[in-house]
Motif scaffolding. Structure first.
Motif, PDB file in Angstrom:
ATOM      1  N   GLN A 286       0.875  -1.179   0.000  1.00 54.99           N
ATOM      2  CA  GLN A 286       0.000   0.000   0.000  1.00 54.99           C
ATOM      3  C   GLN A 286       0.910   1.226   0.000  1.00 54.99           C
ATOM      4  N   HIS A 287       1.033   1.854  -1.138  1.00 48.75           N
ATOM      5  CA  HIS A 287       1.957   2.969  -1.271  1.00 48.75           C
ATOM      6  C   HIS A 287       1.365   4.272  -0.757  1.00 48.75           C
ATOM      7  N   ASN A 288       0.053   4.434  -0.821  1.00 54.25           N
ATOM      8  CA  ASN A 288      -0.604   5.649  -0.351  1.00 54.25           C
ATOM      9  C   ASN A 288      -1.737   5.274   0.593  1.00 54.25           C
ATOM     10  N   PRO A 289      -2.063   6.141   1.553  1.00 54.70           N
ATOM     11  CA  PRO A 289      -3.158   5.818   2.483  1.00 54.70           C
ATOM     12  C   PRO A 289      -4.497   5.637   1.787  1.00 54.70           C
ATOM     13  N   ASP A 290      -4.685   6.266   0.620  1.00 49.40           N
ATOM     14  CA  ASP A 290      -5.965   6.150  -0.077  1.00 49.40           C
ATOM     15  C   ASP A 290      -6.086   4.842  -0.852  1.00 49.40           C
ATOM     16  N   ASP A 291      -4.956   4.169  -1.107  1.00 47.11           N
ATOM     17  CA  ASP A 291      -4.998   2.919  -1.857  1.00 47.11           C
ATOM     18  C   ASP A 291      -5.505   1.788  -0.973  1.00 47.11           C
ATOM     19  N   SER A 292      -6.149   0.809  -1.621  1.00 49.69           N
ATOM     20  CA  SER A 292      -6.612  -0.362  -0.886  1.00 49.69           C
ATOM     21  C   SER A 292      -5.422  -1.265  -0.560  1.00 49.69           C
ATOM     22  N   LEU A 293      -5.474  -1.912   0.589  1.00 52.92           N
ATOM     23  CA  LEU A 293      -4.378  -2.749   1.047  1.00 52.92           C
ATOM     24  C   LEU A 293      -4.501  -4.135   0.442  1.00 52.92           C
ATOM     25  N   SER A 294      -3.429  -4.562  -0.239  1.00 46.14           N
ATOM     26  CA  SER A 294      -3.421  -5.905  -0.807  1.00 46.14           C
ATOM     27  C   SER A 294      -3.176  -6.927   0.301  1.00 46.14           C
ATOM     28  N   ARG A 295      -3.365  -8.189  -0.035  1.00 47.85           N
ATOM     29  CA  ARG A 295      -3.149  -9.252   0.943  1.00 47.85           C
ATOM     30  C   ARG A 295      -1.707  -9.749   0.855  1.00 47.85           C
ATOM     31  N   PRO A 296      -1.171 -10.269   1.947  1.00 48.18           N
ATOM     32  CA  PRO A 296       0.186 -10.821   1.898  1.00 48.18           C
ATOM     33  C   PRO A 296       0.280 -11.956   0.897  1.00 48.18           C
ATOM     34  N   THR A 297       1.355 -11.961   0.151  1.00 49.46           N
ATOM     35  CA  THR A 297       1.567 -12.999  -0.856  1.00 49.46           C
ATOM     36  C   THR A 297       2.448 -14.089  -0.274  1.00 49.46           C
ATOM     37  N   GLU A 298       2.091 -15.313  -0.541  1.00 49.58           N
ATOM     38  CA  GLU A 298       2.795 -16.476  -0.024  1.00 49.58           C
ATOM     39  C   GLU A 298       3.311 -17.285  -1.192  1.00 49.58           C
ATOM     40  N   LYS A 299       4.628 -17.508  -1.252  1.00 51.52           N
ATOM     41  CA  LYS A 299       5.209 -18.221  -2.394  1.00 51.52           C
ATOM     42  C   LYS A 299       6.293 -19.173  -1.921  1.00 51.52           C
ATOM     43  N   LEU A 300       6.499 -20.221  -2.696  1.00 49.20           N
ATOM     44  CA  LEU A 300       7.524 -21.208  -2.405  1.00 49.20           C
ATOM     45  C   LEU A 300       8.867 -20.696  -2.913  1.00 49.20           C
ATOM     46  N   VAL A 301       9.876 -20.645  -2.018  1.00 47.54           N
ATOM     47  CA  VAL A 301      11.187 -20.118  -2.413  1.00 47.54           C
ATOM     48  C   VAL A 301      12.272 -21.181  -2.384  1.00 47.54           C
ATOM     49  N   ALA A 302      12.110 -22.243  -1.604  1.00 49.47           N
ATOM     50  CA  ALA A 302      13.155 -23.265  -1.514  1.00 49.47           C
ATOM     51  C   ALA A 302      12.561 -24.556  -0.995  1.00 49.47           C
ATOM     52  N   THR A 303      13.260 -25.646  -1.262  1.00 53.23           N
ATOM     53  CA  THR A 303      12.890 -26.958  -0.748  1.00 53.23           C
ATOM     54  C   THR A 303      14.132 -27.663  -0.231  1.00 53.23           C
TER      55      THR A 303
END
Length: 627
Positions: A286-303
């Motif tokens: 969320q770069h500006n207070p007026d922008d809607s807040l996105s959800r945290p992104t969850e991704k696989l980085v290592a195994t």
């Protein structure tokens, strides 16, 4: 009278003492001494000139040095700003920016568990809390009155995650600058708690933080992500929000997680024979207070390759995340850099240098140079063989040895305890608010369990003592607080507590005056006499004593509730004169008290009523006899 001694500079640079003129003849000051004094004055002037040159450094250079000092430790930055007025004015003040600027986060500082029940906010601490540095071992004391109505949930990069008691609001506190950032209450997450959690344990499960991270956007927006014990997914919120939100991700009731640079790394293995997956949770954008807040992104980085029978953990050490493999819970075997695993390089490390890793509910990296009792290149964990104790695994030799004396369950730890137990307690935030050390908490839990097992026996003995005499039971109850029912709770509602053999002792020539308001009672069986203070007799009179319970009448006209007195007067013997009706009611010929299984007290009284026994007229019965 002896003269005083003075100090003089000689030509060779040495200072010698001499006596005053009253005891020694005057000496001429040599020319070389005069030159030496001039040299000292010139050196002092040069030092002043040099210090003024340091104070007049260019603004950009002072600011650059300040940021580099801050990269090491915030306390050094505070000292740097205190050198002179110019340096202070040309560097950024941390107050007001302690939470919003990550550069001012006291990353290597932890709150020091005091033990002995001295929790944060305890009266004996007088509002002070001690913090210690994991790298330098420095200990400082900070006054934080906020803990009178707050509790600690976690510590992220030195920033304390607090919960306010009366509304469960989350607040971020910088312990050194006092900056506070407000976040929504935990109560807004109750609807997202795992349905398998009992209703009374939902709110406590939200207070159990598995991992938390703090991130600040370019626009200065502070975002907190947390993995809670009672919620299967990530919860997040911005400062100033009204409620917490829940992300859409992989739900897992048990996992190992580690926060690093505003992100959360979480481990997950679908089945025991599969590869260990390491997931990275990025903060919402969320770069500006007026922008809607996105959800945290969850991704696989290592195994990590399939390794049946191995346990895994994550820990931050030397500004990087390490993956530890263990033969059994908390006992390490080998460790790897997460950065290497992301690049698909499975290469084990051989040393962590002068650091020591502490394994618990949370994991810490401590410099062995700062603490003499800690050995470098080791991992401290709880070893459970015959009894639990702190052990250390040497990465170079591959051996396990005791980290300190004493066991958790098998005996008491030797006191005074070393710093290693205080640091190990930092791995268990649930003990921070109780003022307990890790071993003290476990020992007390064991004692509580033993007390519960033995409580039924104590209560049985208590009833047997009570069958003999009430004062003996009172003395027994004072000695054995774990069992029995306090005799002061309901003397009239439990007939077993009636002092049946006790009577009011008549005094001569008259009862004690109201100023004394105390009476003596004696036991008909053993003759014991006790004096009891009863201020109630100032406006009451005694009508009867039933099983040691005094039947009293209040003197003023409201002594009986409602119209009870008028109803009784109607049943008085008609041969009694009108002025003698009420005194005839006070002549109690016989009375009894009974208590039903539901605790209802019934009184039967036979007094000056003509030819009948009226029941259920309660005049005034109080729990008077106290020891």
């Amino acid at each position: 009278m002896d003269g005083h001694r003075t100090w003089t500079a000689e030509s060779d640079g040495n200072w010698v003492s001499s006596m005053s003129s009253s005891t020694r003849p005057k000496r001429r000051i040599r020319h070389g001494s005069t030159n030496n004094l001039h040299a000292i004055a010139a050196t002092a002037a040069a030092a002043v000139n040099e210090s003024s040159q340091w104070a007049c450094l260019h603004m950009d250079l002072v600011e650059l040095i300040g940021w580099r000092v801050l990269a090491g430790d915030m306390l050094d930055y505070v000292r740097f700003r205190a050198v002179c007025k110019n340096w202070r004015s040309r560097t950024v003040c941390p107050r007001g920016r302690g939470v919003t600027d990550p550069r001012f986060h006291p990353r290597r500082w932890m709150m020091l568990p005091e033990g002995h029940g001295l929790h944060p906010g305890h009266g004996k601490l007088r509002g002070y809390i001690r913090f210690f540095n994991l790298s330098t071992g420095t200990i400082i004391r900070v006054r934080l009155p906020l803990f009178k109505n707050h509790c600690v949930l976690d510590s992220v990069d030195g920033i304390l995650v607090l919960q306010r008691d009366h509304d469960t609001a989350i607040r971020l506190l910088h312990p050194f600058t006092g900056d506070i950032t407000e976040f929504p209450p935990l109560e807004t997450l109750l609807e997202h708690v795992d349905p398998n959690v009992d209703e009374e344990r939902k709110l406590p499960s939200l207070r159990k933080v598995r991992c938390a991270s703090i991130s600040v956007s370019n626009g200065g927006i502070i975002t907190v992500m947390m993995l809670l014990s009672g919620v299967l997914t990530t919860v997040f919120a911005n400062s100033g929000d009204q409620l917490w939100r829940v992300s859409e991700g992989l739900g897992c009731p048990r996992y190992i997680a580690q926060s690093f640079q505003g992100k959360i790394y979480k481990m997950h293995r679908p089945i025991a024979s599969s590869a260990m997956c390491i997931l990275q949770i990025d903060p919402p954008q969320q770069h500006n207070p007026d922008d809607s807040l996105s959800r945290p992104t969850e991704k696989l980085v290592a195994t990590f390759p399939p390794s049946p029978g191995l346990f895994f953990s994550l820990v931050e050490c030397n500004s990087e995340v390490l993956l530890l493999t263990m033969d059994r819970p908390n006992q390490p075997n080998s460790f790897y850099r997460l950065a290497d695993l992301i690049m698909k390089r499975v290469v084990p490390l051989t040393s962590v240098g002068d650091n020591s890793l502490f394994m618990g509910y949370k994991r810490l990296c401590v410099s062995a140079k700062a603490f003499p009792s800690i050995v470098g290149d080791t991992c401290v964990f709880e070893q459970r063989v015959n009894e639990s104790r702190l052990a250390q695994y040497d990465f170079r030799r591959g051996t396990v040895s005791p980290a300190s004396d004493g066991a958790f369950y098998g005996g008491h730890i030797a006191r005074p305890t070393t710093i290693i137990y205080h640091i190990y307690t930092c791995c268990f935030p649930r003990l921070w608010n109780k003022g307990l050390m890790m071993h003290q908490g476990e020992a007390s839990s064991k004692l509580e369990g033993e007390a519960k097992v033995a409580r039924w026996g104590v209560e049985l003995i208590g009833w047997q003592v009570l069958a003999g005499n009430l004062p003996d039971y009172v003395r027994f109850e004072l000695c054995a607080k774990n069992g029995g029912r306090c005799a002061h709770e309901a003397v009239t509602s439990w007939t077993r507590f009636h002092p049946q053999q006790w009577m009011l002792l008549p005094e001569r020539p008259q009862p004690p005056p109201p100023a004394i308001a105390s009476c003596r009672f004696f036991d008909l069986s053993i003759g014991t006499i006790v004096r009891v203070r009863l201020p109630l007799f100032k406006n009451h009179c005694v009508l009867d004593s039933v099983d040691g319970i005094l039947v009293l009448q209040r003197d003023h006209e409201e002594g009986m509730k409602g119209d009870a007195a008028k109803t009784l007067i109607e049943h008085v013997d008609p041969d009694v004169h009108e002025e003698g009706m009420l005194p005839s009611l006070r002549k109690v010929r016989c009375s009894s008290i009974s208590v039903s299984s539901g605790g209802i007290i019934a009184v039967m009284i036979r007094s000056g009523v003509a030819g009948v026994s009226l029941s259920a007229f309660l005049i005034s019965i109080s729990s008077l006899l106290k020891f």
